[in-house]
Design an enzyme around this catalytic site. Sequence first.
Site, PDB file in Angstrom:
ATOM      1  N   GLU A   1      -6.724   4.089  -5.607  1.00 27.41           N
ATOM      2  CA  GLU A   1      -7.898   4.463  -4.819  1.00 27.41           C
ATOM      3  C   GLU A   1      -8.259   5.868  -5.281  1.00 27.41           C
ATOM      4  O   GLU A   1      -7.567   6.838  -4.971  1.00 27.41           O
ATOM      5  CB  GLU A   1      -7.599   4.474  -3.318  1.00 27.41           C
ATOM      6  CG  GLU A   1      -8.869   4.715  -2.526  1.00 27.41           C
ATOM      7  CD  GLU A   1      -8.655   5.184  -1.098  1.00 27.41           C
ATOM      8  OE1 GLU A   1      -9.556   4.983  -0.269  1.00 27.41           O
ATOM      9  OE2 GLU A   1      -7.614   5.780  -0.797  1.00 27.41           O
TER      10      GLU A   1
ATOM     11  N   HIS B   1     -11.335  -1.751   4.371  1.00 27.72           N
ATOM     12  CA  HIS B   1     -11.075  -1.377   5.765  1.00 27.72           C
ATOM     13  C   HIS B   1     -11.679  -0.043   6.169  1.00 27.72           C
ATOM     14  O   HIS B   1     -11.487   0.389   7.303  1.00 27.72           O
ATOM     15  CB  HIS B   1      -9.563  -1.361   5.993  1.00 27.72           C
ATOM     16  CG  HIS B   1      -8.873  -0.348   5.115  1.00 27.72           C
ATOM     17  ND1 HIS B   1      -8.775  -0.500   3.745  1.00 27.72           N
ATOM     18  CD2 HIS B   1      -8.300   0.844   5.392  1.00 27.72           C
ATOM     19  CE1 HIS B   1      -8.163   0.548   3.234  1.00 27.72           C
ATOM     20  NE2 HIS B   1      -7.864   1.380   4.215  1.00 27.72           N
ATOM     21  N   ASP B   2     -12.364   0.618   5.238  1.00 28.29           N
ATOM     22  CA  ASP B   2     -12.982   1.914   5.545  1.00 28.29           C
ATOM     23  C   ASP B   2     -14.505   1.856   5.513  1.00 28.29           C
ATOM     24  O   ASP B   2     -15.155   2.798   5.953  1.00 28.29           O
ATOM     25  CB  ASP B   2     -12.580   2.954   4.490  1.00 28.29           C
ATOM     26  CG  ASP B   2     -11.088   3.255   4.497  1.00 28.29           C
ATOM     27  OD1 ASP B   2     -10.479   3.188   5.575  1.00 28.29           O
ATOM     28  OD2 ASP B   2     -10.546   3.558   3.417  1.00 28.29           O
TER      29      ASP B   2
ATOM     30  N   ASP C   1       0.864  -1.178   0.000  1.00 27.75           N
ATOM     31  CA  ASP C   1       0.000   0.000   0.000  1.00 27.75           C
ATOM     32  C   ASP C   1       0.901   1.228   0.000  1.00 27.75           C
ATOM     33  O   ASP C   1       1.691   1.409   0.928  1.00 27.75           O
ATOM     34  CB  ASP C   1      -0.869  -0.035   1.273  1.00 27.75           C
ATOM     35  CG  ASP C   1      -2.179   0.673   1.092  1.00 27.75           C
ATOM     36  OD1 ASP C   1      -2.175   1.756   0.501  1.00 27.75           O
ATOM     37  OD2 ASP C   1      -3.209   0.144   1.560  1.00 27.75           O
TER      38      ASP C   1
ATOM     39  N   ASP D   1      -3.003   4.888  -2.291  1.00 29.25           N
ATOM     40  CA  ASP D   1      -3.918   5.574  -1.388  1.00 29.25           C
ATOM     41  C   ASP D   1      -4.335   6.944  -1.946  1.00 29.25           C
ATOM     42  O   ASP D   1      -3.489   7.686  -2.466  1.00 29.25           O
ATOM     43  CB  ASP D   1      -3.209   5.757  -0.041  1.00 29.25           C
ATOM     44  CG  ASP D   1      -4.142   6.190   1.053  1.00 29.25           C
ATOM     45  OD1 ASP D   1      -5.010   5.399   1.433  1.00 29.25           O
ATOM     46  OD2 ASP D   1      -4.010   7.340   1.544  1.00 29.25           O
TER      47      ASP D   1
HETATM   48  C1  NOJ Z   1      -7.719   6.013   2.425  1.00 33.46           C
HETATM   49  C2  NOJ Z   1      -7.458   4.814   3.263  1.00 33.46           C
HETATM   50  O1  NOJ Z   1      -8.163   3.718   2.745  1.00 33.46           O
HETATM   51  C3  NOJ Z   1      -7.876   5.155   4.674  1.00 33.46           C
HETATM   52  O2  NOJ Z   1      -7.882   4.054   5.519  1.00 33.46           O
HETATM   53  C4  NOJ Z   1      -6.959   6.237   5.171  1.00 33.46           C
HETATM   54  O3  NOJ Z   1      -7.394   6.646   6.454  1.00 33.46           O
HETATM   55  C5  NOJ Z   1      -6.962   7.444   4.236  1.00 33.46           C
HETATM   56  N1  NOJ Z   1      -6.868   7.079   2.858  1.00 33.46           N
HETATM   57  C6  NOJ Z   1      -5.824   8.384   4.532  1.00 33.46           C
HETATM   58  O4  NOJ Z   1      -4.607   7.817   4.152  1.00 33.46           O
END
Ligand code: NOJ
Length: 552
Positions: free
Chosen positions: A272, A334-335, A98, A207
């Site tokens: 992402e 994970h979000d 990542d 990210d």
């Molecule tokens: C996206 C990530 O998936 C998330 O978990 C993170 O908190 C934010 N970007 C900031 O890096």
Amino acid sequence: MTIPWHHKTTIYQIYPRSFYDSNGDGIGDIPGIIQKLDYIHELGFETIWISPFFASPQADTGYDISDYTDIAPEYGTMCDALQLIDEVHKRGMRIVFDMVMNHTSIEHPWFKESRSSRGSPKADWYIWRGSPLPMGEGPGVRVKPNNWQSITGGSGWHYARERGQYFWASFLPFQPDLNYRNPEVKEAMLNIVRFWLGKGVDGFRLDIFNVIYKDAEFRDNPFTFKLMPTEDDPSGFFQEAKYTLNQPESFTFARELRNVCDKFGEKLLLGEVSGNKQIIRKFLGKENNDGLTLVFDFEMLGFKFAAEYFRELIRNTEKHFPDPFMPVYVFSNHDRRRSIHRLGNDPRKAKLLHMLQLTVRGVPCMYYGEEIGMTNARFPFATALDPIPHKFKFLPRFVFDILGLTINRDEVRTPMQWDGTRNAGFSSAEKTWLPLHGNYRGVNAEKQSDAKDSLLNTIRTLLKIRREKRPLQEGSMKLMDNLPAGVLGYARKFGDENILVLLNFAGQEIEFQFENQECIFKLSQRDERKENTIYLDGLGGMILKANAMPKK
Ligand code: NOJ
């Protein structure tokens, strides 16, 4: 023509803190992942993406990096990381790290130096604005450089007394954005990319890649009535993110990054990004796909469990991501909410959803625990380890429940449920970093391995079929017409081989005329094919081998 490996692979996402704790400190670690590689291999995934395990104060559990070429001690050592790469490759699998390129931690030496004075050699490595004020001037006098809001709401400008200026942070205040308009910054980050590629990693998940560049003129973002950001439109909090997201320079940078990675062979670059399909497609480059190799389309995280919804999604996805592009099918991470949580915790619905995910044209990306139906936990905001809920503590919880939002991301990051023993077999510690989900005695990998028709075994079988059938890995895709309401069907073709997939999203059995085809997989025991008729159980599904593609 052969397609690159990263367009036909299957991805399993590991959140390292929650996967397996090998040393009993309550926190998952790299040696723990190594110990569980056979589980992932036997399950049948081909690529592993691991959320960050680099040196970090862990204010955003690793998405705030203080050294990109060192490993956080709770996860292990550089030696462990190299062994992990090696062990993954020994099993014929691939590994993707990542890469958080947009921002560092506030603790990164680059930021410390940049912040120390306006004359420091790294003064311009981050995004600083505002004329310096005389020391000691009160907060009321300061004026933010412009109206830009962060992705998490509220201004993203934060004052640093040392310079009497504001720095910009797209996400949270302890994650300052790097300044990619400074060539030294770009080169430093590309060198980190080269460092890991040199160690053998097979690519990166990138990210918040779509915020890398911000408007060069720092123009104010326009007003919008939109309150909350949505998957297809990240604008929200009454502001259109016109100058803070998806700038043309970010699309160009995707191609530059690809160029650097291509020197190391065929590498996976999974962005992402956010925005509608037309916008996210731009990150993939020109018609020959010379940008990122894949992008997430987060519209799917808001899926509706209905044949019509998926039909429209696939139709649209195929329109925007035709060959040589490849879409990614993702239903949780994970979000966001666990996918089965969205399905009323019904494993039959989860089977159908994942059957679609593993047979449709695209790269499936599955978050750890989805294969056994791990669901959201429920924790109070006040004690959350995740910093986000602390921003929203003043709002009552039911507001987010109504909006269907997981604000406290701890709830989707609970430790992997390996078995029914203490701590679900995740750790021998007294206390794990997050509590286990209370349902682990009923929902765990060991139990499901033993049950023939479990979600885990269904996914294992589907992955096996996918590995054996080239139409499912890299075949063309055609939606079928004239199926009964509630049934979704599509045909996949590679060479002379044709595969048909039928999925019944309705709760009741559906019977319809269908030409004689050979069934190679059925989801429900009661699904049946007799002469020219198909019987699909409520939430049933079938994979069929066909002599020809359907005419319509
Ligand atoms: C996206 C990530 O998936 C998330 O978990 C993170 O908190 C934010 N970007 C900031 O890096």
